[in-house]
Design a protein around this motif. Structure first.
Motif, PDB file in Angstrom:
ATOM      1  N   ARG A 125       0.772  -1.618   0.306  1.00  0.00           N
ATOM      2  CA  ARG A 125      -0.202  -0.055   0.123  1.00  0.00           C
ATOM      3  C   ARG A 125       0.395   1.584   0.136  1.00  0.00           C
ATOM      4  NH1 ARG A 125      -4.015  -0.161   4.630  1.00  0.00           N
ATOM      5  NH2 ARG A 125      -2.223   0.952   5.604  1.00  0.00           N
ATOM      6  N   LEU A 126       0.437   2.183  -1.074  1.00  0.00           N
ATOM      7  CA  LEU A 126       1.477   2.973  -1.090  1.00  0.00           C
ATOM      8  C   LEU A 126       1.302   4.465  -0.680  1.00  0.00           C
ATOM      9  CD1 LEU A 126       3.445   2.633  -4.482  1.00  0.00           C
ATOM     10  CD2 LEU A 126       4.107   1.357  -2.026  1.00  0.00           C
ATOM     11  N   GLU A 127       1.297   5.513  -0.309  1.00  0.00           N
ATOM     12  CA  GLU A 127       1.199   6.584  -0.291  1.00  0.00           C
ATOM     13  C   GLU A 127       0.281   7.468  -1.237  1.00  0.00           C
ATOM     14  OE1 GLU A 127      -0.016   8.739   2.377  1.00  0.00           O
ATOM     15  OE2 GLU A 127       0.754   7.575   4.182  1.00  0.00           O
ATOM     16  N   SER A 128      -0.945   8.589  -1.658  1.00  0.00           N
ATOM     17  CA  SER A 128      -0.702   8.929  -2.626  1.00  0.00           C
ATOM     18  C   SER A 128       0.131   9.211  -3.152  1.00  0.00           C
ATOM     19  CB  SER A 128      -2.029   9.839  -2.025  1.00  0.00           C
ATOM     20  OG  SER A 128      -2.119  10.000  -1.800  1.00  0.00           O
ATOM     21  N   ASP A 129       0.875   9.909  -2.863  1.00  0.00           N
ATOM     22  CA  ASP A 129       2.474  10.864  -2.322  1.00  0.00           C
ATOM     23  C   ASP A 129       3.298  10.598  -2.749  1.00  0.00           C
ATOM     24  OD1 ASP A 129       2.188  11.067   0.130  1.00  0.00           O
ATOM     25  OD2 ASP A 129       2.464  13.640  -0.214  1.00  0.00           O
ATOM     26  N   CYS A 130       3.382   9.053  -2.578  1.00  0.00           N
ATOM     27  CA  CYS A 130       4.909   8.014  -2.383  1.00  0.00           C
ATOM     28  C   CYS A 130       5.922   8.753  -3.597  1.00  0.00           C
ATOM     29  CB  CYS A 130       4.258   6.762  -2.823  1.00  0.00           C
ATOM     30  SG  CYS A 130       5.939   5.609  -2.310  1.00  0.00           S
ATOM     31  N   GLU A 131       6.564   9.269  -2.514  1.00  0.00           N
ATOM     32  CA  GLU A 131       8.144   9.597  -3.670  1.00  0.00           C
ATOM     33  C   GLU A 131       8.784   8.465  -4.245  1.00  0.00           C
ATOM     34  OE1 GLU A 131      10.993  12.769  -1.978  1.00  0.00           O
ATOM     35  OE2 GLU A 131      11.816  10.890  -1.641  1.00  0.00           O
ATOM     36  N   ILE A 132       8.955   8.351  -5.848  1.00  0.00           N
ATOM     37  CA  ILE A 132       9.623   7.200  -5.677  1.00  0.00           C
ATOM     38  C   ILE A 132      10.532   8.012  -7.041  1.00  0.00           C
ATOM     39  CG2 ILE A 132       9.834   5.594  -7.572  1.00  0.00           C
ATOM     40  CD1 ILE A 132       6.278   5.550  -7.236  1.00  0.00           C
ATOM     41  N   THR A 133      11.915   7.408  -6.169  1.00  0.00           N
ATOM     42  CA  THR A 133      13.340   8.091  -6.777  1.00  0.00           C
ATOM     43  C   THR A 133      14.092   6.527  -7.726  1.00  0.00           C
ATOM     44  OG1 THR A 133      13.675   9.180  -4.916  1.00  0.00           O
ATOM     45  CG2 THR A 133      15.145   8.836  -6.382  1.00  0.00           C
ATOM     46  N   LEU A 134      14.724   7.141  -8.752  1.00  0.00           N
ATOM     47  CA  LEU A 134      15.372   6.165  -9.721  1.00  0.00           C
ATOM     48  C   LEU A 134      17.069   7.000  -9.458  1.00  0.00           C
ATOM     49  CD1 LEU A 134      15.211   3.928 -11.181  1.00  0.00           C
ATOM     50  CD2 LEU A 134      15.827   5.697 -13.412  1.00  0.00           C
ATOM     51  N   GLU A 135      18.443   6.311  -9.230  1.00  0.00           N
ATOM     52  CA  GLU A 135      19.211   6.691  -9.734  1.00  0.00           C
ATOM     53  C   GLU A 135      19.764   6.263 -11.217  1.00  0.00           C
ATOM     54  OE1 GLU A 135      22.065   6.755  -5.246  1.00  0.00           O
ATOM     55  OE2 GLU A 135      22.198   4.670  -6.301  1.00  0.00           O
ATOM     56  N   ALA A 136      20.323   7.973 -11.806  1.00  0.00           N
ATOM     57  CA  ALA A 136      20.990   7.800 -13.070  1.00  0.00           C
ATOM     58  C   ALA A 136      22.072   8.137 -12.812  1.00  0.00           C
ATOM     59  CB  ALA A 136      20.048   8.747 -14.064  1.00  0.00           C
ATOM     60  N   ASN A 137      22.557   7.180 -14.182  1.00  0.00           N
ATOM     61  CA  ASN A 137      23.937   8.575 -14.550  1.00  0.00           C
ATOM     62  C   ASN A 137      24.678   8.504 -15.898  1.00  0.00           C
ATOM     63  OD1 ASN A 137      25.000   7.782 -12.414  1.00  0.00           O
ATOM     64  ND2 ASN A 137      26.466   5.509 -12.044  1.00  0.00           N
ATOM     65  N   PRO A 138      25.171   9.751 -16.278  1.00  0.00           N
ATOM     66  CA  PRO A 138      24.843   9.962 -17.407  1.00  0.00           C
ATOM     67  C   PRO A 138      25.653   9.210 -18.673  1.00  0.00           C
ATOM     68  CG  PRO A 138      25.431  11.847 -15.749  1.00  0.00           C
ATOM     69  CD  PRO A 138      24.957  10.300 -15.333  1.00  0.00           C
ATOM     70  N   GLY A 139      26.291   8.001 -18.411  1.00  0.00           N
ATOM     71  CA  GLY A 139      26.847   7.550 -19.100  1.00  0.00           C
ATOM     72  C   GLY A 139      26.018   5.737 -19.075  1.00  0.00           C
ATOM     73  N   HIS A 176      30.874   8.667 -18.365  1.00  0.00           N
ATOM     74  CA  HIS A 176      30.828   9.939 -18.749  1.00  0.00           C
ATOM     75  C   HIS A 176      31.877  10.735 -19.367  1.00  0.00           C
ATOM     76  CE1 HIS A 176      29.558  10.746 -14.664  1.00  0.00           C
ATOM     77  NE2 HIS A 176      29.662  12.412 -15.060  1.00  0.00           N
ATOM     78  N   ASP A 177      31.297  11.452 -19.654  1.00  0.00           N
ATOM     79  CA  ASP A 177      32.028  13.180 -19.919  1.00  0.00           C
ATOM     80  C   ASP A 177      31.178  14.236 -19.507  1.00  0.00           C
ATOM     81  OD1 ASP A 177      30.555  13.431 -22.654  1.00  0.00           O
ATOM     82  OD2 ASP A 177      32.608  12.749 -23.831  1.00  0.00           O
ATOM     83  N   ARG A 178      32.188  15.592 -20.003  1.00  0.00           N
ATOM     84  CA  ARG A 178      31.278  16.536 -19.618  1.00  0.00           C
ATOM     85  C   ARG A 178      30.285  16.832 -20.320  1.00  0.00           C
ATOM     86  NH1 ARG A 178      31.338  22.017 -18.011  1.00  0.00           N
ATOM     87  NH2 ARG A 178      30.513  23.365 -19.405  1.00  0.00           N
ATOM     88  N   SER A 179      29.654  16.303 -21.912  1.00  0.00           N
ATOM     89  CA  SER A 179      28.830  16.944 -22.836  1.00  0.00           C
ATOM     90  C   SER A 179      28.328  15.643 -22.395  1.00  0.00           C
ATOM     91  CB  SER A 179      29.260  16.730 -23.942  1.00  0.00           C
ATOM     92  OG  SER A 179      30.048  15.051 -24.545  1.00  0.00           O
ATOM     93  N   GLN A 180      28.298  14.717 -21.968  1.00  0.00           N
ATOM     94  CA  GLN A 180      26.356  13.660 -21.293  1.00  0.00           C
ATOM     95  C   GLN A 180      26.429  14.191 -20.706  1.00  0.00           C
ATOM     96  OE1 GLN A 180      29.298  10.003 -21.832  1.00  0.00           O
ATOM     97  NE2 GLN A 180      27.975   9.442 -22.753  1.00  0.00           N
ATOM     98  N   ALA A 181      27.107  14.117 -19.363  1.00  0.00           N
ATOM     99  CA  ALA A 181      27.100  15.087 -18.197  1.00  0.00           C
ATOM    100  C   ALA A 181      25.595  16.222 -18.242  1.00  0.00           C
ATOM    101  CB  ALA A 181      27.510  15.682 -17.647  1.00  0.00           C
ATOM    102  N   LEU A 182      25.453  16.731 -19.190  1.00  0.00           N
ATOM    103  CA  LEU A 182      24.796  18.882 -19.370  1.00  0.00           C
ATOM    104  C   LEU A 182      23.812  18.130 -20.577  1.00  0.00           C
ATOM    105  CD1 LEU A 182      27.530  20.633 -20.775  1.00  0.00           C
ATOM    106  CD2 LEU A 182      26.498  20.757 -18.674  1.00  0.00           C
ATOM    107  N   ALA A 183      24.289  17.093 -20.555  1.00  0.00           N
ATOM    108  CA  ALA A 183      22.880  16.477 -22.019  1.00  0.00           C
ATOM    109  C   ALA A 183      21.738  16.271 -20.389  1.00  0.00           C
ATOM    110  CB  ALA A 183      23.418  16.227 -23.352  1.00  0.00           C
ATOM    111  N   ALA A 184      22.352  14.786 -20.102  1.00  0.00           N
ATOM    112  CA  ALA A 184      21.977  14.406 -19.114  1.00  0.00           C
ATOM    113  C   ALA A 184      20.987  14.979 -17.880  1.00  0.00           C
ATOM    114  CB  ALA A 184      22.536  13.770 -18.409  1.00  0.00           C
TER     115      ALA A 184
END
Length: 416
Positions: A125-139, A176-184
């Protein structure tokens, strides 16, 4: 969240599978109520192991599974078997947040993340405003991938940028490099109302000017939240064997002062030792850790902290992904399961709560540990005399000095 290493011996055999009555039996603590509950899901694979990383992460090997060497479906099957086995321990409780961490969770396809979140929703049972976070890398970034994660149900993205400087990214072993970081980051800003940037400082060879450039670049995206970490040399890492030359402590302190100045100018508040947020964008999941809330951890090497009427319990899952999947699918994912000793609870509480700029309410200490205030009276008196905290009849807060010498402050509450 920090991942606590566990010894190979402790993983030799699964922990004894216990029914709910074991956790509900009488004990020394008296918890008047249970704290908020969060779910942590560990996805352990990365494209490449970073030399500073001591988390439970493993390089994805080609041929191990689909989509870049990650066995997505079997691993999610194992996660669901793990979750179902744990359901009796959290029965009737609502999940306030979900954090999908790693590793590099964005290695998993949006379809797999969609399945994972859907399978969790079907069981909890999740709260209606349940925060769902995903970690992501620019690479692992590609156009519209972050939007697909949003469509799958992720509400908050945490992007592991670390730096926008190609030289420093290379020194950190990032893929990743700088350009990938900026795009992400641009894609994250366009796809999510709330997102976090992970930045590191005191990097090998980093100057004050280069730190300012990194932070200026990050702040130009107007991020709702930034997590800023001092590079530390952790045991059992490549950097521990081959340590790089990093800025001296006084330089690092000056860098931190500049970070605080620049984030304040951008309208962000430092609400935790390493976390800065715009109003209303604090990370609920991490705040729940720091406030000594409960969390159920599933996945390879994941940790749980669960409260019951008379005890606080910690569990650890099997660390090796292959071994974890095998044991989880057989209903035996837990490698360690033990009560937190009554004498250790004050330190465990302070290790978390004193990281918060706002400190903690004395009532919350009693509610979360089941202990009387007399158990921390000596530590509070010593901390106040050293100028590390300020307190009134209801609250305790770390001072500026307490924040600067946080480890010294926390150690005052170690069991004798």
């Amino acid at each position: 969240m920090a991942h606590i290493p566990i010894t190979p011996q402790a993983e030799a055999e699964p922990a004894v599978v216990r029914d709910i009555q074991h956790y509900m039996r009488p004990g020394l603590l008296q918890l008047p109520s249970l704290p908020p509950l969060s779910l942590y899901v560990h996805l352990p694979w990365c494209l490449k192991k970073c030399p500073y990383c001591d988390f439970n992460s493993h390089e994805a090997r080609s041929g191990e599974g689909v989509d870049g060497g990650v066995p997505e479906q079997r691993y999610i099957d194992a996660l669901m078997a793990d979750l179902e086995a744990a359901l009796p321990l959290v029965w009737g409780r609502t999940m306030h947040s979900i954090f999908i961490g790693g590793g590099t969770p964005s290695l998993f396809s949006p379809a797999a993340i969609d399945r994972l979140i859907g399978d969790i929703r079907a069981r909890l049972r999740l709260e209606s405003d349940c925060e769902i976070t995903l970690e992501a890398n620019p690479g692992t970034f590609e156009k519209d991938r972050f939007r697909a994660f949003r469509a799958a149900g992720v509400t908050r993205l945490s992007v592991g940028v670390q730096s926008f400087n190609d030289q420093h990214l290379k020194a950190l072993g990032r893929v990743h490099d700088r350009s990938q970081a900026l795009a992400a980051v641009e894609e994250a800003a366009g796809s999510f109302d709330t997102f976090n940037l992970d930045i590191m400082y005191a990097l090998p060879g980093q100057t004050h000017q280069e730190l300012e450039q990194d932070l200026s670049t990050a702040l130009a995206f107007k991020p709702p939240h930034i997590s800023i970490y001092h590079l530390t040399i952790e045991p059992n890492t490549y950097f521990a064997k081959f340590p790089p030359a990093i800025p001296e402590d006084d330089q690092a302190y000056a860098m931190l002062d500049r970070i605080t100045e620049m984030t304040v100018q951008a309208g962000m508040a430092r609400y935790e030792i390493s976390a800065y947020a715009q109003p209303g964008h604090q990370c609920f999941h991490n705040t729940n850790y720091w406030q000594f809330g409960d969390y159920l951890g599933i996945g390879a090497g994941a940790h749980s902290k669960l409260s019951f009427a008379h005890r606080v319990v910690r569990q650890v899952r099997f660390r090796d992904p292959g071994r974890y999947m095998e044991n989880a699918l057989a209903g035996r994912a837990v490698a360690q399961d033990e009560d937190v000793r009554r004498a250790d609870l004050p330190f465990e509480y302070m290790l978390n709560a004193l990281r918060l700029r706002g400190g903690f309410a004395l009532q919350d200490f009693m509610d979360r540990t089941g202990l009387p205030l007399t158990t921390i009276a000596k530590g509070l008196k010593a901390a106040e005399s050293k100028g590390l905290i300020e307190r009134d009849l209801t609250h305790v807060r770390p001072t500026e000095r307490g924040f600067d010498f946080l480890s010294d402050l926390q150690e005052l509450f170690l069991a004798d």
